[in-house]
Design an enzyme around this catalytic site. Structure first.
Site, mmCIF file in Angstrom:
data_model
loop_
_atom_site.group_PDB
_atom_site.id
_atom_site.type_symbol
_atom_site.label_atom_id
_atom_site.label_comp_id
_atom_site.label_asym_id
_atom_site.label_seq_id
_atom_site.Cartn_x
_atom_site.Cartn_y
_atom_site.Cartn_z
ATOM 1 N NE ARG A 81 20.721 62.371 22.177
ATOM 2 C CZ ARG A 81 21.194 61.481 21.301
ATOM 3 N NH1 ARG A 81 22.470 61.542 20.925
ATOM 4 N NH2 ARG A 81 20.428 60.545 20.806
ATOM 5 C CG HIS A 85 20.947 59.151 25.954
ATOM 6 N ND1 HIS A 85 20.857 58.315 24.865
ATOM 7 C CD2 HIS A 85 20.162 60.222 25.663
ATOM 8 C CE1 HIS A 85 20.069 58.868 23.953
ATOM 9 N NE2 HIS A 85 19.643 60.034 24.415
ATOM 10 C CB VAL A 89 20.007 53.360 31.072
ATOM 11 C CG1 VAL A 89 20.336 51.871 31.024
ATOM 12 C CG2 VAL A 89 19.436 53.825 29.735
ATOM 13 C CG ASP A 93 24.313 53.950 36.925
ATOM 14 O OD1 ASP A 93 24.322 54.469 35.783
ATOM 15 O OD2 ASP A 93 23.894 52.792 37.127
ATOM 16 C CB SER A 95 25.567 52.541 33.521
ATOM 17 O OG SER A 95 24.378 53.192 33.093
ATOM 18 C CD GLU A 107 23.883 51.848 30.071
ATOM 19 O OE1 GLU A 107 23.754 53.083 29.922
ATOM 20 O OE2 GLU A 107 23.802 51.300 31.177
ATOM 21 C CG ASN A 113 22.862 55.315 23.905
ATOM 22 O OD1 ASN A 113 22.190 56.337 23.930
ATOM 23 N ND2 ASN A 113 22.959 54.498 24.949
ATOM 24 N N PRO A 182 13.659 57.141 24.842
ATOM 25 C CG PRO A 182 12.429 58.872 25.783
ATOM 26 C CD PRO A 182 13.741 58.180 25.880
ATOM 27 C CG HIS A 212 15.466 68.291 21.678
ATOM 28 N ND1 HIS A 212 14.475 67.417 21.271
ATOM 29 C CD2 HIS A 212 16.438 67.506 22.218
ATOM 30 C CE1 HIS A 212 14.825 66.177 21.554
ATOM 31 N NE2 HIS A 212 16.007 66.205 22.134
ATOM 32 C CB SER A 267 18.968 80.815 19.016
ATOM 33 O OG SER A 267 17.867 80.179 19.654
#
Length: 349
Positions: A81, A85, A89, A93, A95, A107, A113, A182, A212, A267
């Site tokens: 994840r 994320h 953004v 990089d 960030s 962030e 977050n 999102p 997911h 699972s």
């Protein structure tokens, strides 16, 4: 003799930089738009980028991941994840790893977050090991990418040739994190827009949502579906009845916001296609998962059904899409740095 050595050294250096600058082609059979709009093939990224400077990089990453995942299987999903994320953004990089300072607004405190993204300590451990073996060589952005791939593979998912050579940003952008990530209750129309903003298409949306298949979510992320889906004090009618009662018992109407449930209860620690099967059965956890099937988009619904029936197809599309996502606006050369500590830009160390 000395002149011969100089010539040989020059040839070696030239061949190294040439090999590190080859464009990484899209995987065979990838859908159209293999790279984000405006990016094209990223000429400075290559799976062989660290071939001469840190050939053991992936081995170091995987060795630490094995211990971390054995201790807490959920951490694999958390590290995967982090890549999303980060890339959504201002590009891939690193960030997302920066802490608050006088100059940086982290962030990590953005609404999508805060109290949600995790795995930073594992990244710290990996980066420290990389710095010990290959000082000032492997970027934090590439560390995230390597950790995401390793976590996927160690969870039973596909392997992919990972383009490397990203540099680290010297800034973060909390405002953009709030805008570009999102939310779990997003409608299908909004999800498509979020992905289009990154140069990603509908195939990418459905394939990457398959992340997911591992991990967990807090009750606050899906409580609206249980009690007030359309601001009418009623549950989401697409929820399968027994699944609804199971969720409601774990996530009461009031309180329990931080209780967690598996995104794929069949699972939860295995990277497979059961996520899509659950969507078809009305037993997906998040609204942003279920709308892939109920959102009345024939192409997207068709992909959900195809992935539920054909795991190799899901894996193939997933690999193509995650490579594509990993190519979103990477910093190259002097446009970034290689942080020594992923939580701070170098000037602050």
């Amino acid at each position: 003799m000395a002149s011969t050595k100089i010539v040989l050294a020059a040839i070696f250096i030239a061949s190294f930089y040439l090999s590190a600058s080859f464009a990484f082609p899209p995987a065979p059979g990838h859908h159209e738009g293999a790279y984000p709009v405006g990016n094209g093939p990223i000429s400075g990224l290559s799976p062989d980028y660290y071939k001469f400077t840190c050939p053991q990089a992936d081995e170091i990453v995987v060795s630490i991941l094995k211990k971390a995942i054995a201790k807490e299987p959920r951490i694999a999903a958390s590290l995967l994840r982090l890549l999303f994320h980060d890339c959504f953004v201002q590009g891939c990089d690193a960030s997302v790893l920066l802490d608050d300072t006088e100059e940086v607004v982290s962030e990590k405190n953005a609404i999508p977050n805060k109290n949600s993204i995790r795995g930073f300590e594992v990244i710290d451990e990996i980066k420290a090991a990389l710095e010990e073996a290959c000082p000032h060589t492997v970027s934090c952005a590439d560390t995230i990418a390597l950790a995401a791939r390793g976590s996927t593979v160690l969870s039973g998912g596909p392997y992919w040739e990972l383009p490397l050579g990203r540099r680290d940003s010297k800034t973060a952008n909390m405002k953009l994190a709030n805008k570009n990530l999102p939310p779990p209750n997003a409608t299908l129309h909004r999800l498509i827009k979020f992905f289009q903003r990154q140069g990603l298409d509908k195939v990418d949306l459905v394939a990457l949502s398959g992340s997911h298949t591992i991990g967990k979510a807090r009750c606050v992320s899906f409580k609206q579906r249980l009690y007030d889906q359309h601001r009418d004090n009623r549950p989401d009618i697409t929820l399968e009845k027994s699944f609804y009662h199971t969720l409601a018992s774990a996530c009461p109407r009031t309180g329990g916001d931080n209780n967690i449930r598996s995104l794929d209860f069949v699972s939860p620690s295995k990277f497979d296609n059961s996520y899509y099967k659950l969507i078809l059965e009305g037993r997906s956890l998040l609204n942003s998962d279920e709308v892939l099937w109920t959102g009345k988009d024939p192409q997207i619904a068709g992909l959900v059904k195809s992935y539920a029936e054909n795991e190799p197809l899901f894996f193939e599309h997933y690999v193509n899409s995650i490579i594509k996502m990993g190519n979103i606006n990477p910093l190259m050369g002097y446009n970034g740095e290689i942080r020594k500590n992923c939580r701070r830009v170098n000037q602050e160390i």
